[in-house]
Motif scaffolding. Structure first.
Motif, PDB file in Angstrom:
ATOM      1  N   ILE A  56      -1.512   5.670   9.093  1.00 32.76           N
ATOM      2  CA  ILE A  56      -2.238   5.421   7.946  1.00 32.76           C
ATOM      3  C   ILE A  56      -1.780   6.096   6.798  1.00 32.76           C
ATOM      4  N   LEU A  57      -1.638   5.502   5.372  1.00 29.85           N
ATOM      5  CA  LEU A  57      -0.999   6.137   4.290  1.00 29.85           C
ATOM      6  C   LEU A  57      -2.160   6.531   3.563  1.00 29.85           C
ATOM      7  N   VAL A  58      -2.374   7.804   3.190  1.00 32.22           N
ATOM      8  CA  VAL A  58      -3.861   8.342   2.738  1.00 32.22           C
ATOM      9  C   VAL A  58      -3.551   9.319   1.609  1.00 32.22           C
ATOM     10  N   SER A  59      -4.536   9.304   0.865  1.00 33.08           N
ATOM     11  CA  SER A  59      -4.612  10.343  -0.642  1.00 33.08           C
ATOM     12  C   SER A  59      -5.312  11.433  -0.222  1.00 33.08           C
ATOM     13  N   PHE A  60      -4.879  12.677  -0.734  1.00 30.72           N
ATOM     14  CA  PHE A  60      -5.530  13.900  -0.716  1.00 30.72           C
ATOM     15  C   PHE A  60      -6.527  13.680  -1.515  1.00 30.72           C
ATOM     16  N   MET A  61      -6.818  12.826  -2.375  1.00 30.48           N
ATOM     17  CA  MET A  61      -8.162  12.721  -3.028  1.00 30.48           C
ATOM     18  C   MET A  61      -9.295  12.548  -2.142  1.00 30.48           C
ATOM     19  N   ALA A  62      -8.960  11.794  -0.983  1.00 34.10           N
ATOM     20  CA  ALA A  62      -9.955  11.576   0.176  1.00 34.10           C
ATOM     21  C   ALA A  62     -10.178  12.941   0.986  1.00 34.10           C
ATOM     22  N   LYS A  63     -11.526  13.065   1.158  1.00 33.49           N
ATOM     23  CA  LYS A  63     -11.690  14.347   2.207  1.00 33.49           C
ATOM     24  C   LYS A  63     -10.916  14.130   3.586  1.00 33.49           C
ATOM     25  N   HIS A  64     -10.948  12.829   4.045  1.00 27.55           N
ATOM     26  CA  HIS A  64     -10.615  12.673   5.410  1.00 27.55           C
ATOM     27  C   HIS A  64      -8.871  13.065   5.542  1.00 27.55           C
ATOM     28  N   THR A  65      -8.426  13.042   4.127  1.00 26.01           N
ATOM     29  CA  THR A  65      -7.052  13.535   4.302  1.00 26.01           C
ATOM     30  C   THR A  65      -6.684  14.894   4.654  1.00 26.01           C
ATOM     31  N   LYS A  66      -7.234  15.924   4.067  1.00 25.10           N
ATOM     32  CA  LYS A  66      -7.183  17.233   4.364  1.00 25.10           C
ATOM     33  C   LYS A  66      -7.588  17.476   5.845  1.00 25.10           C
ATOM     34  N   ASN A  67      -8.678  16.923   6.200  1.00 21.54           N
ATOM     35  CA  ASN A  67      -9.288  16.990   7.620  1.00 21.54           C
ATOM     36  C   ASN A  67      -8.082  16.692   8.633  1.00 21.54           C
ATOM     37  N   LEU A  68      -7.443  15.461   8.232  1.00 19.62           N
ATOM     38  CA  LEU A  68      -6.484  14.955   9.177  1.00 19.62           C
ATOM     39  C   LEU A  68      -5.194  15.804   9.161  1.00 19.62           C
ATOM     40  N   SER A 107      11.561  10.661   6.141  1.00 19.81           N
ATOM     41  CA  SER A 107      12.134  10.661   7.000  1.00 19.81           C
ATOM     42  C   SER A 107      12.459   9.267   7.884  1.00 19.81           C
ATOM     43  N   GLU A 108      13.037   9.261   8.638  1.00 16.56           N
ATOM     44  CA  GLU A 108      13.534   7.864   9.251  1.00 16.56           C
ATOM     45  C   GLU A 108      12.116   7.193   9.695  1.00 16.56           C
ATOM     46  N   THR A 109      11.043   7.934  10.446  1.00 14.84           N
ATOM     47  CA  THR A 109       9.924   7.480  10.774  1.00 14.84           C
ATOM     48  C   THR A 109       8.943   6.978   9.624  1.00 14.84           C
ATOM     49  N   TRP A 110       8.843   7.667   8.422  1.00 19.75           N
ATOM     50  CA  TRP A 110       8.256   7.623   7.113  1.00 19.75           C
ATOM     51  C   TRP A 110       8.778   6.013   6.698  1.00 19.75           C
ATOM     52  N   ASN A 111      10.127   6.098   6.395  1.00 20.88           N
ATOM     53  CA  ASN A 111      10.715   4.711   6.140  1.00 20.88           C
ATOM     54  C   ASN A 111      10.477   3.418   6.794  1.00 20.88           C
ATOM     55  N   THR A 112      10.264   3.724   8.228  1.00 17.89           N
ATOM     56  CA  THR A 112      10.038   2.499   8.995  1.00 17.89           C
ATOM     57  C   THR A 112       8.712   2.238   8.788  1.00 17.89           C
ATOM     58  N   ILE A 113       7.783   3.252   8.881  1.00 24.44           N
ATOM     59  CA  ILE A 113       6.458   2.759   8.792  1.00 24.44           C
ATOM     60  C   ILE A 113       5.882   2.457   7.253  1.00 24.44           C
ATOM     61  N   VAL A 114       6.340   2.890   6.333  1.00 31.00           N
ATOM     62  CA  VAL A 114       6.128   2.574   5.200  1.00 31.00           C
ATOM     63  C   VAL A 114       6.516   1.021   4.766  1.00 31.00           C
ATOM     64  N   ALA A 115       7.552   0.676   5.359  1.00 32.10           N
ATOM     65  CA  ALA A 115       8.139  -0.680   5.215  1.00 32.10           C
ATOM     66  C   ALA A 115       7.110  -1.772   5.982  1.00 32.10           C
ATOM     67  N   LYS A 116       6.808  -1.242   7.062  1.00 30.76           N
ATOM     68  CA  LYS A 116       5.848  -2.038   7.962  1.00 30.76           C
ATOM     69  C   LYS A 116       4.492  -2.177   7.293  1.00 30.76           C
ATOM     70  N   LEU A 117       3.818  -0.961   6.647  1.00 30.63           N
ATOM     71  CA  LEU A 117       2.650  -0.981   5.836  1.00 30.63           C
ATOM     72  C   LEU A 117       2.895  -2.194   4.712  1.00 30.63           C
ATOM     73  N   LYS A 118       3.900  -2.207   4.077  1.00 27.13           N
ATOM     74  CA  LYS A 118       4.261  -2.908   2.980  1.00 27.13           C
ATOM     75  C   LYS A 118       4.244  -4.460   3.650  1.00 27.13           C
ATOM     76  N   GLU A 119       4.772  -4.841   4.517  1.00 26.94           N
ATOM     77  CA  GLU A 119       4.969  -6.078   5.123  1.00 26.94           C
ATOM     78  C   GLU A 119       3.514  -6.482   5.450  1.00 26.94           C
ATOM     79  N   THR A 120       2.599  -5.701   6.069  1.00 28.22           N
ATOM     80  CA  THR A 120       1.239  -5.896   6.459  1.00 28.22           C
ATOM     81  C   THR A 120       0.131  -5.920   5.182  1.00 28.22           C
ATOM     82  N   HIS A 121       0.462  -5.007   4.410  1.00 31.73           N
ATOM     83  CA  HIS A 121      -0.510  -5.006   3.454  1.00 31.73           C
ATOM     84  C   HIS A 121      -0.122  -5.131   1.854  1.00 31.73           C
ATOM     85  N   GLY A 122       1.102  -5.484   1.824  1.00 32.46           N
ATOM     86  CA  GLY A 122       1.543  -5.835   0.415  1.00 32.46           C
ATOM     87  C   GLY A 122       2.243  -4.887  -0.401  1.00 32.46           C
TER      88      GLY A 122
END
Length: 174
Positions: A56-68, A107-122
């Motif tokens: 998941i790609l999440v913002s620190f503006m959300a409480k759950h992000t700090k918790n995670l 990182s390589e994982t970051w780039n791979t997952i962000v590309a997959k997120l874009k493919e899935t969610h726009g």
């Protein structure tokens, strides 16, 4: 149907693809996290799955992000859409205890997952991935449960395979 057949049907494991199909039909997960004081927080986030990990790609503006980001265990849930369910009390659902970890930006994982997120969610993913308050979290399954109707609850392992029927608590009438 006789009593023996009913018992056999109740104990029969659903096939693993049912779990995978529920995940595939879902675009976002429901998150349950806690803060340092143990205060609960529920939220949601769009996700992608790679191998057996949810991202998941999440913002620190959300409480759950700090918790995670602090590495506290989290629970995630996939649940059948209310409009598609036949019985609101028996919605198909998968709940998984997870261990979160942050993925290093660029990182390589970051780039791979962000590309997959874009493919899935726009294309919105390009915008939010560039924002510094957004971080990428990996949610590694530990164990969970899958429910697909009344009396049809099962333990699930870290690979999301059905283990056994949850017969530890039985429904009882007055």
């Amino acid at each position: 149907m006789n009593h023996t057949q009913e018992e056999a049907n109740r104990k029969a494991k659903p096939v693993a693809p049912k779990v995978k199909e529920l995940i595939e039909r879902t675009q976002s997960i429901i998150l349950a996290t806690t803060d340092a004081e143990g205060n609960p927080n529920s939220s949601y986030a769009p996700f992608v799955q790679l191998d057996n990990t949810f991202y998941i790609l999440v913002s620190f503006m959300a409480k759950h992000t700090k918790n995670l980001a602090d590495g506290r265990k989290a629970s995630i849930m996939f649940i059948e859409d209310e409009s598609a369910t036949k019985q609101i009390y028996a919605r198909e659902r998968l709940t998984i205890e997870t261990t979160p970890s942050q993925i290093e930006r660029d990182s390589e994982t970051w780039n791979t997952i962000v590309a997959k997120l874009k493919e899935t969610h726009g294309k919105v993913v390009d915008v939010i991935a560039d924002m510094q308050d957004f971080i990428l979290i990996a949610l590694q399954p530990v164990r969970g449960s899958y429910v697909n109707g009344f009396g049809s609850a099962y333990f699930v392992d870290e690979k999301l395979d059905i283990l056994e029927h949850r017969n530890d608590v039985n429904h009882q009438s007055k």
